[in-house]
Design a protein around this motif. Structure first.
Motif, PDB file in Angstrom:
ATOM      1  N   MET A 187     -10.124   6.369  -0.434  1.00 34.44           N
ATOM      2  CA  MET A 187     -11.192   5.443  -0.824  1.00 34.44           C
ATOM      3  C   MET A 187     -11.071   4.129  -0.054  1.00 34.44           C
ATOM      4  O   MET A 187     -12.070   3.582   0.439  1.00 34.44           O
ATOM      5  CB  MET A 187     -11.126   5.181  -2.329  1.00 34.44           C
ATOM      6  CG  MET A 187     -12.187   4.229  -2.850  1.00 34.44           C
ATOM      7  SD  MET A 187     -12.066   4.022  -4.647  1.00 34.44           S
ATOM      8  CE  MET A 187     -13.371   2.799  -4.920  1.00 34.44           C
ATOM      9  N   LEU A 188      -9.850   3.627   0.072  1.00 36.46           N
ATOM     10  CA  LEU A 188      -9.640   2.365   0.781  1.00 36.46           C
ATOM     11  C   LEU A 188     -10.040   2.480   2.243  1.00 36.46           C
ATOM     12  O   LEU A 188     -10.747   1.611   2.784  1.00 36.46           O
ATOM     13  CB  LEU A 188      -8.172   1.954   0.673  1.00 36.46           C
ATOM     14  CG  LEU A 188      -7.757   0.722   1.483  1.00 36.46           C
ATOM     15  CD1 LEU A 188      -8.415  -0.536   0.943  1.00 36.46           C
ATOM     16  CD2 LEU A 188      -6.245   0.550   1.492  1.00 36.46           C
ATOM     17  N   ASN A 189      -9.622   3.539   2.890  1.00 40.34           N
ATOM     18  CA  ASN A 189      -9.884   3.676   4.318  1.00 40.34           C
ATOM     19  C   ASN A 189     -11.358   3.935   4.611  1.00 40.34           C
ATOM     20  O   ASN A 189     -11.876   3.481   5.642  1.00 40.34           O
ATOM     21  CB  ASN A 189      -9.014   4.787   4.912  1.00 40.34           C
ATOM     22  CG  ASN A 189      -7.550   4.402   4.944  1.00 40.34           C
ATOM     23  OD1 ASN A 189      -7.214   3.225   4.887  1.00 40.34           O
ATOM     24  ND2 ASN A 189      -6.665   5.378   5.013  1.00 40.34           N
ATOM     25  N   ALA A 207     -11.071  -3.582  -2.694  1.00 37.93           N
ATOM     26  CA  ALA A 207     -10.284  -4.239  -3.731  1.00 37.93           C
ATOM     27  C   ALA A 207     -10.071  -3.365  -4.958  1.00 37.93           C
ATOM     28  O   ALA A 207      -9.064  -3.513  -5.656  1.00 37.93           O
ATOM     29  CB  ALA A 207     -10.952  -5.553  -4.127  1.00 37.93           C
ATOM     30  N   VAL A 208     -11.007  -2.468  -5.252  1.00 38.10           N
ATOM     31  CA  VAL A 208     -10.897  -1.620  -6.456  1.00 38.10           C
ATOM     32  C   VAL A 208     -10.461  -0.200  -6.115  1.00 38.10           C
ATOM     33  O   VAL A 208     -10.504   0.682  -6.972  1.00 38.10           O
ATOM     34  CB  VAL A 208     -12.235  -1.590  -7.229  1.00 38.10           C
ATOM     35  CG1 VAL A 208     -12.624  -2.998  -7.671  1.00 38.10           C
ATOM     36  CG2 VAL A 208     -13.350  -0.964  -6.396  1.00 38.10           C
ATOM     37  N   SER A 209     -10.033   0.035  -4.874  1.00 38.44           N
ATOM     38  CA  SER A 209      -9.662   1.389  -4.452  1.00 38.44           C
ATOM     39  C   SER A 209      -8.489   1.909  -5.273  1.00 38.44           C
ATOM     40  O   SER A 209      -7.537   1.187  -5.571  1.00 38.44           O
ATOM     41  CB  SER A 209      -9.294   1.399  -2.968  1.00 38.44           C
ATOM     42  OG  SER A 209     -10.417   1.112  -2.169  1.00 38.44           O
ATOM     43  N   THR A 210      -8.558   3.184  -5.597  1.00 37.74           N
ATOM     44  CA  THR A 210      -7.489   3.843  -6.347  1.00 37.74           C
ATOM     45  C   THR A 210      -6.750   4.873  -5.502  1.00 37.74           C
ATOM     46  O   THR A 210      -5.825   5.522  -5.985  1.00 37.74           O
ATOM     47  CB  THR A 210      -8.062   4.530  -7.594  1.00 37.74           C
ATOM     48  OG1 THR A 210      -9.107   5.444  -7.200  1.00 37.74           O
ATOM     49  CG2 THR A 210      -8.642   3.503  -8.558  1.00 37.74           C
ATOM     50  N   SER A 211      -7.162   5.032  -4.268  1.00 40.68           N
ATOM     51  CA  SER A 211      -6.495   5.967  -3.354  1.00 40.68           C
ATOM     52  C   SER A 211      -6.650   5.454  -1.931  1.00 40.68           C
ATOM     53  O   SER A 211      -7.540   4.645  -1.645  1.00 40.68           O
ATOM     54  CB  SER A 211      -7.090   7.371  -3.470  1.00 40.68           C
ATOM     55  OG  SER A 211      -8.420   7.389  -2.973  1.00 40.68           O
ATOM     56  N   LEU A 236       0.832  -1.202   0.000  1.00 40.51           N
ATOM     57  CA  LEU A 236       0.000   0.000   0.000  1.00 40.51           C
ATOM     58  C   LEU A 236       0.870   1.257   0.000  1.00 40.51           C
ATOM     59  O   LEU A 236       0.555   2.238  -0.682  1.00 40.51           O
ATOM     60  CB  LEU A 236      -0.926  -0.002   1.218  1.00 40.51           C
ATOM     61  CG  LEU A 236      -2.058  -1.027   1.219  1.00 40.51           C
ATOM     62  CD1 LEU A 236      -2.813  -0.987   2.542  1.00 40.51           C
ATOM     63  CD2 LEU A 236      -3.012  -0.789   0.059  1.00 40.51           C
ATOM     64  N   ALA A 237       1.949   1.226   0.776  1.00 40.63           N
ATOM     65  CA  ALA A 237       2.859   2.371   0.797  1.00 40.63           C
ATOM     66  C   ALA A 237       3.474   2.609  -0.576  1.00 40.63           C
ATOM     67  O   ALA A 237       3.682   3.755  -0.989  1.00 40.63           O
ATOM     68  CB  ALA A 237       3.952   2.147   1.832  1.00 40.63           C
ATOM     69  N   GLU A 238       3.738   1.523  -1.312  1.00 40.75           N
ATOM     70  CA  GLU A 238       4.364   1.650  -2.630  1.00 40.75           C
ATOM     71  C   GLU A 238       3.352   1.957  -3.733  1.00 40.75           C
ATOM     72  O   GLU A 238       3.556   2.880  -4.529  1.00 40.75           O
ATOM     73  CB  GLU A 238       5.109   0.356  -2.962  1.00 40.75           C
ATOM     74  CG  GLU A 238       5.783   0.359  -4.328  1.00 40.75           C
ATOM     75  CD  GLU A 238       6.440  -0.977  -4.653  1.00 40.75           C
ATOM     76  OE1 GLU A 238       6.931  -1.131  -5.781  1.00 40.75           O
ATOM     77  OE2 GLU A 238       6.444  -1.862  -3.767  1.00 40.75           O
ATOM     78  N   HIS A 239       2.246   1.204  -3.782  1.00 39.35           N
ATOM     79  CA  HIS A 239       1.297   1.335  -4.889  1.00 39.35           C
ATOM     80  C   HIS A 239       0.397   2.558  -4.773  1.00 39.35           C
ATOM     81  O   HIS A 239       0.079   3.195  -5.786  1.00 39.35           O
ATOM     82  CB  HIS A 239       0.436   0.070  -4.975  1.00 39.35           C
ATOM     83  CG  HIS A 239       1.210  -1.149  -5.366  1.00 39.35           C
ATOM     84  ND1 HIS A 239       0.626  -2.392  -5.536  1.00 39.35           N
ATOM     85  CD2 HIS A 239       2.528  -1.343  -5.622  1.00 39.35           C
ATOM     86  CE1 HIS A 239       1.541  -3.282  -5.864  1.00 39.35           C
ATOM     87  NE2 HIS A 239       2.709  -2.664  -5.912  1.00 39.35           N
ATOM     88  N   LEU A 240      -0.040   2.861  -3.555  1.00 37.00           N
ATOM     89  CA  LEU A 240      -0.954   3.995  -3.359  1.00 37.00           C
ATOM     90  C   LEU A 240      -0.258   5.175  -2.687  1.00 37.00           C
ATOM     91  O   LEU A 240      -0.926   6.136  -2.302  1.00 37.00           O
ATOM     92  CB  LEU A 240      -2.168   3.554  -2.527  1.00 37.00           C
ATOM     93  CG  LEU A 240      -3.057   2.472  -3.154  1.00 37.00           C
ATOM     94  CD1 LEU A 240      -4.255   2.179  -2.263  1.00 37.00           C
ATOM     95  CD2 LEU A 240      -3.524   2.875  -4.550  1.00 37.00           C
ATOM     96  N   HIS A 241       1.065   5.100  -2.561  1.00 36.82           N
ATOM     97  CA  HIS A 241       1.864   6.197  -1.992  1.00 36.82           C
ATOM     98  C   HIS A 241       1.320   6.616  -0.618  1.00 36.82           C
ATOM     99  O   HIS A 241       1.124   7.801  -0.336  1.00 36.82           O
ATOM    100  CB  HIS A 241       1.896   7.400  -2.942  1.00 36.82           C
ATOM    101  CG  HIS A 241       2.251   7.031  -4.354  1.00 36.82           C
ATOM    102  ND1 HIS A 241       3.519   6.628  -4.718  1.00 36.82           N
ATOM    103  CD2 HIS A 241       1.495   6.972  -5.497  1.00 36.82           C
ATOM    104  CE1 HIS A 241       3.543   6.348  -6.020  1.00 36.82           C
ATOM    105  NE2 HIS A 241       2.338   6.547  -6.503  1.00 36.82           N
ATOM    106  N   ALA A 242       1.087   5.620   0.223  1.00 33.95           N
ATOM    107  CA  ALA A 242       0.456   5.868   1.521  1.00 33.95           C
ATOM    108  C   ALA A 242       1.474   6.412   2.518  1.00 33.95           C
ATOM    109  O   ALA A 242       2.605   5.928   2.598  1.00 33.95           O
ATOM    110  CB  ALA A 242      -0.158   4.581   2.062  1.00 33.95           C
TER     111      ALA A 242
END
Length: 468
Positions: free
Chosen positions: A98-100, A91-95, A34-40
């Motif tokens: 949205m995920l949280n 599963a389809v979150s783009t940010s 998540l830190a890598e793909h969504l820049h969390a």
């Protein structure tokens, strides 16, 4: 109801318990991706875990009343649909936002699933012996889910990616919902009125507190969002107290929170979850971002900790018959505090086997504590208050988990000093566990003092260990 339908209801209830608890721990192995793909950011990663815990704790307080009001089948189907739909959104979150937000809704669905699944499982029992057996299976399914979470999450992330962790709930949830709607028998509602004011103010109280704890290290304690959250926390506390005093059917009957033994056990449950879930969060970051291990290897390293929980849970009841509940609590807390210190020492080694060995007694002692604390919390109140006591105890545990993750997030530090930060986190976890041990000792001392004052002639007699 046919035998096939009865078995189907039982299996579905066990699957629901497994899904609820597995999602409390499975997400830890997605944090690095998540830190890598969504820049969390670090606070966003904390929310990925805590959003679920937060709404789970807030709704759990009233979930039993919701089940009684809607009926177990309606509450179960509603919870399952909410849980499945929000898992698809995860599963389809783009940010991360949205995920949280989806995780927040997922936790609410999980809170509805848990008590309704238990009601449905026990409703199929033909006698009291079978009822106890079904409750044991239901609790075991939850324990297996919590233990399997990190390993299952690591495997799914390794085979696919972080989205698979949430998509698997959809694969299970859709057919389960269809079967429940078509074949699951209804269970009559108890006609209880909902304490909407209590549920609403409790949500504001818990949400404001957790938000302030997570965001304060990043934004500052005097930043407008954190100050606003603190004000909402205070307002929620005042509102909750007022709401509970104004209704005839409060979420927390007076007999629950006025019992000192229950309050002490609830505090111990919160401190345990503070240490345990904070450790899971810190360990997942240390292994993947600090040591550069893959998700599958990281998941396997969690197995000595989470896998031994199931074995410890099985041993808890026989040990309680010999040592008493307080004896098991003292034993488990002492072993956990010492082994957490060993975990801190083992993490300084470049080899992984010392850490794996140190986690074995930590997992076993944790398994001893969870069912024993649950039994102790129920034993502190009259049987008529067991439902409310169970909800309150589980809420305190979930709140402790949320605060633990919010606390350990800043303590573990950045990617440049995760190993040092992990030692700090484990030390804090050991201190929290030591505090639970001191509470057990003071409670036992107070119990003996009351026994001596109430019956001086028998003060030297050996007490029945099952009641201590």
């Amino acid at each position: 109801m046919t035998i096939e339908h009865r078995r189907g209801v039982t299996v579905l209830a066990l699957v629901a318990a497994f899904m609820v608890f597995v999602d409390g721990t499975i997400v830890h192995l997605t944090l690095a991706q998540l830190a890598e793909h969504l820049h969390a950011s670090r606070p966003e990663l904390e929310w990925a875990v805590n959003a679920y815990t937060l709404s789970f704790a807030a709704v759990m307080l009233g979930a039993g009343a919701i089940t009684d009001t809607l009926g177990a089948k309606r509450a179960f189907v509603a919870g399952l649909l909410i849980f499945t739909a929000s898992s698809a959104a995860c599963a389809v979150s783009t940010s991360m936002l949205m995920l949280n937000l989806a995780r927040l809704i997922q936790g609410a669905g999980a809170a509805l699933l848990l008590p309704s699944a238990l009601v449905l499982a026990t409703a199929t029992a033909r006698d009291e012996q079978m009822r106890h057996r079904l409750v044991g299976w239901w609790a075991a399914a939850g324990g297996v889910g919590m233990a399997a979470g990190p390993l299952l999450g690591g495997a799914l992330v390794a085979v696919a990616d972080w989205r698979a962790v949430f998509a698997v709930n959809v694969v299970i949830g859709i057919p389960a919902a269809i079967w429940a709607l078509r074949f699951m028998p209804g269970v009559a509602s108890a006609g209880r009125r909902l304490d909407l004011a209590g549920m609403g103010t409790a949500t504001v109280l818990i949400g404001g507190l957790v938000f302030a704890l997570i965001e304060a290290p990043a934004q500052g304690w005097l930043s407008p969002p954190v100050v606003t959250a603190a004000a909402l926390t205070l307002a929620g506390l005042v509102g909750f107290v007022w709401a509970e005093r104004s209704t005839r059917m409060p979420l927390l009957p007076r007999g629950v929170y006025s019992d000192r033994g229950f309050v002490v056990t609830a505090v111990q449950g919160a401190l345990f979850n503070f240490a345990f879930y904070g450790l899971l969060f810190a360990m997942s970051l240390m292994l993947q971002q600090g040591r550069g291990l893959g998700p599958l290897v990281s998941g396997l390293l969690f197995l000595p900790l989470t896998g031994l929980i199931s074995i410890g849970s099985i041993c808890a009841a026989p040990l309680a018959k010999r040592l008493g509940r307080r004896g098991v609590l003292a034993l488990g807390q002492a072993v956990l505090a010492v082994t957490l210190a060993a975990v801190a020492w083992a993490s300084t080694s470049n080899a992984l086997w010392p850490l794996a060995l140190a986690l074995i007694p930590a997992g076993f002692s944790s398994g001893l504590l969870v069912p024993t604390m649950t039994s102790q919390s129920l034993a502190a109140v009259v049987p008529a208050a067991h439902g409310a006591a169970s909800a309150a105890f589980n809420t305190s545990r979930q709140l402790g988990a949320a605060i633990g993750i919010a606390t350990f997030g800043p303590l573990i530090g950045t990617t440049t000093n995760l190993n040092t930060g992990f030692i700090t986190c484990v030390t804090v976890a050991a201190a929290a566990t030591t505090l639970t041990l001191l509470l057990t000792a003071f409670t036992a001392l107070g119990h003996r003092t009351r026994q001596q004052h109430s019956n001086p002639q028998t003060s030297r007699c050996h007490l029945d260990p099952t009641t201590s």
